[in-house]
Design a protein around this motif. Sequence first.
Motif, PDB file in Angstrom:
ATOM      1  N   LEU A 171       9.821 -14.289   8.261  1.00  0.00           N
ATOM      2  CA  LEU A 171       8.748 -14.190   7.268  1.00  0.00           C
ATOM      3  C   LEU A 171       7.376 -14.001   7.893  1.00  0.00           C
ATOM      4  O   LEU A 171       6.485 -13.442   7.249  1.00  0.00           O
ATOM      5  N   VAL A 172       7.179 -14.500   9.121  1.00  0.00           N
ATOM      6  CA  VAL A 172       5.846 -14.425   9.740  1.00  0.00           C
ATOM      7  C   VAL A 172       5.791 -13.388  10.860  1.00  0.00           C
ATOM      8  O   VAL A 172       4.834 -13.348  11.626  1.00  0.00           O
ATOM      9  N   ALA A 173       6.784 -12.524  10.937  1.00  0.00           N
ATOM     10  CA  ALA A 173       6.825 -11.521  12.011  1.00  0.00           C
ATOM     11  C   ALA A 173       5.554 -10.683  12.034  1.00  0.00           C
ATOM     12  O   ALA A 173       5.074 -10.210  11.003  1.00  0.00           O
ATOM     13  N   GLY A 174       4.989 -10.542  13.228  1.00  0.00           N
ATOM     14  CA  GLY A 174       3.835  -9.684  13.416  1.00  0.00           C
ATOM     15  C   GLY A 174       2.506 -10.267  12.979  1.00  0.00           C
ATOM     16  O   GLY A 174       1.494  -9.556  12.971  1.00  0.00           O
ATOM     17  N   THR A 175       2.476 -11.560  12.643  1.00  0.00           N
ATOM     18  CA  THR A 175       1.245 -12.159  12.125  1.00  0.00           C
ATOM     19  C   THR A 175       0.457 -12.946  13.170  1.00  0.00           C
ATOM     20  O   THR A 175      -0.636 -13.430  12.875  1.00  0.00           O
ATOM     21  N   GLY A 176       1.020 -13.131  14.353  1.00  0.00           N
ATOM     22  CA  GLY A 176       0.394 -14.006  15.346  1.00  0.00           C
ATOM     23  C   GLY A 176       0.871 -15.436  15.254  1.00  0.00           C
ATOM     24  O   GLY A 176       0.416 -16.294  16.017  1.00  0.00           O
ATOM     25  N   VAL A 177       1.770 -15.698  14.322  1.00  0.00           N
ATOM     26  CA  VAL A 177       2.351 -17.034  14.164  1.00  0.00           C
ATOM     27  C   VAL A 177       3.755 -17.022  14.749  1.00  0.00           C
ATOM     28  O   VAL A 177       4.518 -16.078  14.518  1.00  0.00           O
ATOM     29  N   THR A 178       4.093 -18.042  15.510  1.00  0.00           N
ATOM     30  CA  THR A 178       5.448 -18.168  16.044  1.00  0.00           C
ATOM     31  C   THR A 178       6.122 -19.394  15.443  1.00  0.00           C
ATOM     32  O   THR A 178       5.464 -20.382  15.104  1.00  0.00           O
ATOM     33  N   VAL A 179       7.436 -19.298  15.310  1.00  0.00           N
ATOM     34  CA  VAL A 179       8.244 -20.420  14.817  1.00  0.00           C
ATOM     35  C   VAL A 179       9.437 -20.574  15.753  1.00  0.00           C
ATOM     36  O   VAL A 179      10.158 -19.605  16.010  1.00  0.00           O
ATOM     37  N   ASN A 180       9.621 -21.769  16.259  1.00  0.00           N
ATOM     38  CA  ASN A 180      10.721 -22.037  17.176  1.00  0.00           C
ATOM     39  C   ASN A 180      11.358 -23.382  16.860  1.00  0.00           C
ATOM     40  O   ASN A 180      10.762 -24.226  16.185  1.00  0.00           O
ATOM     41  N   ALA A 181      12.561 -23.567  17.351  1.00  0.00           N
ATOM     42  CA  ALA A 181      13.250 -24.851  17.235  1.00  0.00           C
ATOM     43  C   ALA A 181      13.550 -25.373  18.631  1.00  0.00           C
ATOM     44  O   ALA A 181      13.979 -24.617  19.506  1.00  0.00           O
ATOM     45  N   VAL A 182      13.299 -26.648  18.847  1.00  0.00           N
ATOM     46  CA  VAL A 182      13.614 -27.299  20.110  1.00  0.00           C
ATOM     47  C   VAL A 182      14.844 -28.176  19.896  1.00  0.00           C
ATOM     48  O   VAL A 182      14.947 -28.890  18.895  1.00  0.00           O
ATOM     49  N   VAL A 183      15.776 -28.090  20.830  1.00  0.00           N
ATOM     50  CA  VAL A 183      17.062 -28.775  20.720  1.00  0.00           C
ATOM     51  C   VAL A 183      17.187 -29.802  21.849  1.00  0.00           C
ATOM     52  O   VAL A 183      17.628 -29.478  22.948  1.00  0.00           O
ATOM     53  N   PRO A 184      16.782 -31.041  21.587  1.00  0.00           N
ATOM     54  CA  PRO A 184      16.998 -32.085  22.592  1.00  0.00           C
ATOM     55  C   PRO A 184      18.467 -32.488  22.637  1.00  0.00           C
ATOM     56  O   PRO A 184      19.191 -32.383  21.650  1.00  0.00           O
ATOM     57  N   GLY A 185      18.882 -32.968  23.795  1.00  0.00           N
ATOM     58  CA  GLY A 185      20.160 -33.656  23.901  1.00  0.00           C
ATOM     59  C   GLY A 185      19.920 -35.146  23.757  1.00  0.00           C
ATOM     60  O   GLY A 185      18.886 -35.568  23.222  1.00  0.00           O
ATOM     61  N   PRO A 186      20.852 -35.985  24.204  1.00  0.00           N
ATOM     62  CA  PRO A 186      20.632 -37.428  24.151  1.00  0.00           C
ATOM     63  C   PRO A 186      19.325 -37.783  24.864  1.00  0.00           C
ATOM     64  O   PRO A 186      19.115 -37.418  26.021  1.00  0.00           O
ATOM     65  N   THR A 187      18.449 -38.451  24.165  1.00  0.00           N
ATOM     66  CA  THR A 187      17.104 -38.721  24.664  1.00  0.00           C
ATOM     67  C   THR A 187      16.789 -40.197  24.518  1.00  0.00           C
ATOM     68  O   THR A 187      17.150 -40.834  23.523  1.00  0.00           O
ATOM     69  N   ASN A 188      16.072 -40.719  25.474  1.00  0.00           N
ATOM     70  CA  ASN A 188      15.734 -42.136  25.491  1.00  0.00           C
ATOM     71  C   ASN A 188      14.600 -42.424  24.510  1.00  0.00           C
ATOM     72  O   ASN A 188      13.535 -42.901  24.880  1.00  0.00           O
ATOM     73  N   SER A 189      14.853 -42.113  23.244  1.00  0.00           N
ATOM     74  CA  SER A 189      13.885 -42.328  22.182  1.00  0.00           C
ATOM     75  C   SER A 189      14.106 -43.694  21.560  1.00  0.00           C
ATOM     76  O   SER A 189      15.044 -44.417  21.911  1.00  0.00           O
ATOM     77  N   GLU A 190      13.247 -44.048  20.616  1.00  0.00           N
ATOM     78  CA  GLU A 190      13.350 -45.364  19.994  1.00  0.00           C
ATOM     79  C   GLU A 190      14.708 -45.562  19.333  1.00  0.00           C
ATOM     80  O   GLU A 190      15.346 -46.612  19.498  1.00  0.00           O
ATOM     81  N   ILE A 191      15.179 -44.568  18.601  1.00  0.00           N
ATOM     82  CA  ILE A 191      16.435 -44.706  17.863  1.00  0.00           C
ATOM     83  C   ILE A 191      17.608 -44.908  18.811  1.00  0.00           C
ATOM     84  O   ILE A 191      18.395 -45.851  18.679  1.00  0.00           O
ATOM     85  N   LEU A 192      17.746 -44.013  19.797  1.00  0.00           N
ATOM     86  CA  LEU A 192      18.892 -44.094  20.699  1.00  0.00           C
ATOM     87  C   LEU A 192      18.781 -45.297  21.630  1.00  0.00           C
ATOM     88  O   LEU A 192      19.788 -45.931  21.962  1.00  0.00           O
ATOM     89  N   SER A 193      17.564 -45.638  22.043  1.00  0.00           N
ATOM     90  CA  SER A 193      17.386 -46.825  22.896  1.00  0.00           C
ATOM     91  C   SER A 193      17.819 -48.086  22.166  1.00  0.00           C
ATOM     92  O   SER A 193      18.495 -48.953  22.737  1.00  0.00           O
ATOM     93  N   ASN A 194      17.422 -48.195  20.908  1.00  0.00           N
ATOM     94  CA  ASN A 194      17.826 -49.374  20.124  1.00  0.00           C
ATOM     95  C   ASN A 194      19.339 -49.419  19.933  1.00  0.00           C
ATOM     96  O   ASN A 194      19.949 -50.492  19.951  1.00  0.00           O
TER      97      ASN A 194
END
Length: 264
Positions: A171-194
Amino acid sequence: MKIDLTGRKAIVTGSTAGIGRAIAEGLAGAGASVVINGRTEERVAATLREMRALLPDADLSGVAADVATPEGSAGLFERAPDADILVNNAGTARPNDFFLQDDDEWLDLFQLNVMSGVRAARHYLPGMKARGWGRVVFISSESALNIPREMIDYGVTKTAVLGVSRGLTELVAGTGVTVNAVVPGPTNSEILSNWMKATAEKQGITPAQAEQNFLREQRPTTLINRFATTEEVANMVVYACSKQASATTGAVLRVDGGVLRSIA
Protein backbone atom coordinates in the motif's frame (compact mmCIF):
# COMPACT_ATOMS: atom_id res chain seq x y z
CA MET A 1 27.50 3.09 10.41
CA LYS A 2 26.17 5.94 12.51
CA ILE A 3 22.40 5.97 12.86
CA ASP A 4 21.03 9.45 13.55
CA LEU A 5 17.30 9.80 14.14
CA THR A 6 17.40 13.39 15.37
CA GLY A 7 14.17 15.17 14.51
CA ARG A 8 12.15 11.96 14.16
CA LYS A 9 9.28 11.09 16.47
CA ALA A 10 8.88 7.44 17.38
CA ILE A 11 6.05 5.57 19.08
CA VAL A 12 6.77 2.14 20.55
CA THR A 13 3.75 0.27 21.84
CA GLY A 14 4.24 -2.00 24.82
CA SER A 15 7.53 -0.35 25.72
CA THR A 16 7.66 -0.42 29.51
CA ALA A 17 9.61 -3.69 29.60
CA GLY A 18 11.33 -6.35 27.55
CA ILE A 19 11.93 -5.97 23.83
CA GLY A 20 9.78 -2.84 23.61
CA ARG A 21 11.77 -1.13 26.35
CA ALA A 22 15.07 -1.99 24.65
CA ILE A 23 13.73 -0.65 21.33
CA ALA A 24 12.63 2.59 22.97
CA GLU A 25 16.08 3.00 24.53
CA GLY A 26 17.79 2.25 21.21
CA LEU A 27 15.70 4.77 19.29
CA ALA A 28 16.15 7.44 21.97
CA GLY A 29 19.89 6.78 22.02
CA ALA A 30 19.94 7.41 18.27
CA GLY A 31 18.33 10.82 18.79
CA ALA A 32 14.64 10.12 18.18
CA SER A 33 11.91 11.67 20.29
CA VAL A 34 10.24 8.60 21.80
CA VAL A 35 6.74 8.03 23.14
CA ILE A 36 6.63 5.24 25.71
CA ASN A 37 3.42 3.23 25.92
CA GLY A 38 2.12 0.82 28.52
CA ARG A 39 -1.19 -0.15 30.04
CA THR A 40 -0.86 1.65 33.38
CA GLU A 41 0.26 5.09 34.49
CA GLU A 42 2.50 3.48 37.10
CA ARG A 43 4.46 1.40 34.59
CA VAL A 44 4.81 4.29 32.15
CA ALA A 45 5.94 6.72 34.86
CA ALA A 46 8.49 4.25 36.24
CA THR A 47 9.88 3.59 32.76
CA LEU A 48 10.21 7.31 32.06
CA ARG A 49 12.09 7.85 35.33
CA GLU A 50 14.49 5.03 34.59
CA MET A 51 15.07 6.01 30.97
CA ARG A 52 15.62 9.67 31.82
CA ALA A 53 18.25 8.64 34.33
CA LEU A 54 19.90 6.45 31.68
CA LEU A 55 19.53 8.94 28.80
CA PRO A 56 19.33 12.41 30.38
CA ASP A 57 19.44 14.22 27.03
CA ALA A 58 16.69 12.15 25.42
CA ASP A 59 13.30 13.59 24.49
CA LEU A 60 10.87 11.18 26.13
CA SER A 61 7.16 11.21 26.85
CA GLY A 62 4.63 8.58 27.83
CA VAL A 63 1.05 7.55 27.18
CA ALA A 64 -0.76 5.01 29.34
CA ALA A 65 -3.23 3.20 27.07
CA ASP A 66 -4.34 -0.38 26.59
CA VAL A 67 -3.87 -0.76 22.85
CA ALA A 68 -5.59 -4.16 22.93
CA THR A 69 -8.86 -2.21 22.85
CA PRO A 70 -10.20 0.29 20.31
CA GLU A 71 -10.77 2.76 23.14
CA GLY A 72 -7.21 2.45 24.42
CA SER A 73 -5.80 2.81 20.93
CA ALA A 74 -7.90 5.94 20.39
CA GLY A 75 -6.49 7.36 23.62
CA LEU A 76 -2.95 6.82 22.35
CA PHE A 77 -3.75 8.49 19.03
CA GLU A 78 -5.32 11.48 20.77
CA ARG A 79 -2.26 12.14 22.94
CA ALA A 80 0.31 11.22 20.27
CA PRO A 81 -1.39 12.12 16.98
CA ASP A 82 1.62 11.91 14.65
CA ALA A 83 4.74 9.80 14.26
CA ASP A 84 7.59 9.30 11.84
CA ILE A 85 8.40 5.89 13.30
CA LEU A 86 5.90 3.33 14.56
CA VAL A 87 7.03 0.13 16.26
CA ASN A 88 4.12 -2.23 16.86
CA ASN A 89 5.56 -4.24 19.72
CA ALA A 90 2.62 -4.68 22.11
CA GLY A 91 1.84 -8.35 22.55
CA THR A 92 2.04 -11.33 24.83
CA ALA A 93 2.42 -15.10 24.86
CA ARG A 94 1.07 -17.68 27.25
CA PRO A 95 1.57 -21.46 27.19
CA ASN A 96 -1.76 -23.21 27.09
CA ASP A 97 -3.70 -26.35 26.19
CA PHE A 98 -5.31 -25.90 22.78
CA PHE A 99 -8.21 -28.17 23.70
CA LEU A 100 -9.05 -26.23 26.86
CA GLN A 101 -9.06 -22.76 25.30
CA ASP A 102 -12.31 -21.04 24.47
CA ASP A 103 -13.07 -18.54 21.73
CA ASP A 104 -12.70 -15.52 24.00
CA GLU A 105 -9.10 -16.41 24.82
CA TRP A 106 -8.26 -16.60 21.13
CA LEU A 107 -10.03 -13.33 20.36
CA ASP A 108 -8.42 -11.51 23.29
CA LEU A 109 -4.96 -12.49 22.11
CA PHE A 110 -5.80 -11.48 18.54
CA GLN A 111 -6.92 -8.05 19.74
CA LEU A 112 -3.58 -7.44 21.45
CA ASN A 113 -1.11 -9.14 19.14
CA VAL A 114 -2.71 -8.23 15.81
CA MET A 115 -5.38 -5.56 16.01
CA SER A 116 -3.29 -3.18 18.12
CA GLY A 117 -0.85 -2.95 15.21
CA VAL A 118 -3.61 -2.77 12.61
CA ARG A 119 -5.22 0.18 14.38
CA ALA A 120 -1.91 2.00 14.87
CA ALA A 121 -0.85 1.54 11.25
CA ARG A 122 -4.24 2.71 10.04
CA HIS A 123 -3.85 5.89 12.09
CA TYR A 124 -0.19 6.80 11.54
CA LEU A 125 0.57 5.63 7.99
CA PRO A 126 -1.44 8.31 6.14
CA GLY A 127 0.61 11.07 7.78
CA MET A 128 3.87 9.31 6.94
CA LYS A 129 2.79 8.98 3.31
CA ALA A 130 1.82 12.67 3.15
CA ARG A 131 5.23 13.70 4.52
CA GLY A 132 7.11 11.30 2.22
CA TRP A 133 9.01 9.51 4.96
CA GLY A 134 8.18 6.94 7.59
CA ARG A 135 9.15 3.67 9.20
CA VAL A 136 6.78 1.00 10.48
CA VAL A 137 8.11 -2.12 12.18
CA PHE A 138 5.97 -5.00 13.40
CA ILE A 139 7.45 -7.30 16.03
CA SER A 140 6.52 -10.85 15.05
CA SER A 141 8.24 -14.05 16.22
CA GLU A 142 9.91 -17.17 14.92
CA SER A 143 6.77 -18.84 16.23
CA ALA A 144 4.99 -17.31 13.22
CA LEU A 145 6.93 -19.67 10.96
CA ASN A 146 7.42 -22.50 13.41
CA ILE A 147 4.06 -22.76 15.20
CA PRO A 148 4.67 -24.01 18.76
CA ARG A 149 2.38 -26.75 20.02
CA GLU A 150 2.38 -25.23 23.51
CA MET A 151 0.85 -21.94 22.26
CA ILE A 152 -0.73 -22.38 18.85
CA ASP A 153 -2.78 -19.21 19.30
CA TYR A 154 0.36 -17.13 19.75
CA GLY A 155 1.98 -18.56 16.64
CA VAL A 156 -1.14 -17.89 14.58
CA THR A 157 -1.31 -14.25 15.71
CA LYS A 158 2.34 -13.72 14.82
CA THR A 159 1.74 -15.25 11.38
CA ALA A 160 -1.07 -12.74 10.93
CA VAL A 161 1.33 -9.95 11.84
CA LEU A 162 3.60 -10.99 8.97
CA GLY A 163 0.65 -10.84 6.60
CA VAL A 164 -0.41 -7.39 7.74
CA SER A 165 3.15 -6.10 7.46
CA ARG A 166 3.64 -7.37 3.92
CA GLY A 167 0.25 -6.13 2.78
CA LEU A 168 0.91 -2.63 4.10
CA THR A 169 4.23 -2.58 2.26
CA GLU A 170 2.31 -2.87 -0.98
CA LEU A 171 0.00 0.00 0.00
CA VAL A 172 2.88 2.42 0.67
CA ALA A 173 5.11 1.44 -2.26
CA GLY A 174 7.06 4.35 -3.67
CA THR A 175 6.06 6.82 -0.95
CA GLY A 176 9.27 6.92 1.09
CA VAL A 177 7.65 4.84 3.82
CA THR A 178 8.97 1.38 4.63
CA VAL A 179 7.21 -1.43 6.48
CA ASN A 180 9.07 -4.42 7.86
CA ALA A 181 8.59 -7.23 10.35
CA VAL A 182 11.25 -8.33 12.83
CA VAL A 183 11.24 -11.98 13.89
CA PRO A 184 12.93 -12.59 17.24
CA GLY A 185 13.65 -16.08 18.46
CA PRO A 186 13.63 -17.02 22.15
CA THR A 187 14.62 -13.79 23.88
CA ASN A 188 15.47 -12.97 27.46
CA SER A 189 12.48 -10.65 27.77
CA GLU A 190 10.25 -10.13 30.78
CA ILE A 191 7.71 -12.74 29.68
CA LEU A 192 10.16 -15.53 28.87
CA SER A 193 12.42 -14.72 31.83
CA ASN A 194 9.49 -15.00 34.21
CA TRP A 195 8.48 -18.27 32.57
CA MET A 196 12.00 -19.65 33.04
CA LYS A 197 12.10 -18.50 36.67
CA ALA A 198 8.78 -20.18 37.40
CA THR A 199 9.90 -23.36 35.65
CA ALA A 200 13.19 -23.36 37.54
CA GLU A 201 11.46 -22.94 40.89
CA LYS A 202 8.98 -25.71 40.11
CA GLN A 203 11.72 -28.14 39.02
CA GLY A 204 14.33 -27.16 41.59
CA ILE A 205 16.90 -26.01 39.04
CA THR A 206 18.49 -22.69 38.12
CA PRO A 207 16.97 -20.33 35.54
CA ALA A 208 20.05 -20.93 33.36
CA GLN A 209 19.37 -24.67 33.43
CA ALA A 210 15.69 -24.03 32.64
CA GLU A 211 16.77 -21.96 29.63
CA GLN A 212 19.01 -24.72 28.33
CA ASN A 213 16.28 -27.33 28.88
CA PHE A 214 13.81 -25.17 26.96
CA LEU A 215 16.20 -24.79 24.04
CA ARG A 216 17.08 -28.48 23.97
CA GLU A 217 13.47 -29.67 24.18
CA GLN A 218 11.53 -26.98 22.30
CA ARG A 219 14.00 -25.04 20.12
CA PRO A 220 16.72 -27.61 19.37
CA THR A 221 17.67 -25.91 16.08
CA THR A 222 19.12 -22.87 17.84
CA LEU A 223 22.59 -22.01 16.58
CA ILE A 224 23.59 -19.65 19.38
CA ASN A 225 22.54 -22.05 22.17
CA ARG A 226 21.15 -19.26 24.34
CA PHE A 227 18.33 -16.76 24.45
CA ALA A 228 18.92 -13.55 22.54
CA THR A 229 19.08 -10.35 24.55
CA THR A 230 16.46 -7.67 24.15
CA GLU A 231 19.23 -5.32 22.99
CA GLU A 232 20.13 -7.67 20.14
CA VAL A 233 16.55 -7.53 18.90
CA ALA A 234 16.42 -3.77 19.38
CA ASN A 235 19.53 -3.30 17.26
CA MET A 236 17.73 -4.76 14.25
CA VAL A 237 14.70 -2.57 14.84
CA VAL A 238 16.77 0.61 15.16
CA TYR A 239 18.45 -0.21 11.85
CA ALA A 240 15.09 -0.82 10.16
CA CYS A 241 13.99 2.62 11.39
CA SER A 242 17.05 4.41 10.07
CA LYS A 243 17.59 6.36 6.86
CA GLN A 244 20.23 3.77 5.97
CA ALA A 245 17.47 1.15 5.69
CA SER A 246 15.64 3.01 2.92
CA ALA A 247 15.83 0.01 0.55
CA THR A 248 14.76 -2.50 3.19
CA THR A 249 11.00 -2.89 3.00
CA GLY A 250 8.56 -5.77 2.89
CA ALA A 251 11.15 -7.84 4.70
CA VAL A 252 11.07 -10.42 7.46
CA LEU A 253 14.18 -9.56 9.45
CA ARG A 254 15.31 -12.43 11.64
CA VAL A 255 16.94 -12.18 15.03
CA ASP A 256 16.11 -15.78 15.80
CA GLY A 257 19.51 -17.22 16.69
CA GLY A 258 19.25 -19.58 13.72
CA VAL A 259 16.21 -21.43 15.10
CA LEU A 260 14.46 -21.32 11.73
CA ARG A 261 16.06 -23.90 9.45
CA SER A 262 15.44 -22.10 6.19
CA ILE A 263 17.45 -20.12 3.65
CA ALA A 264 14.56 -17.77 2.81
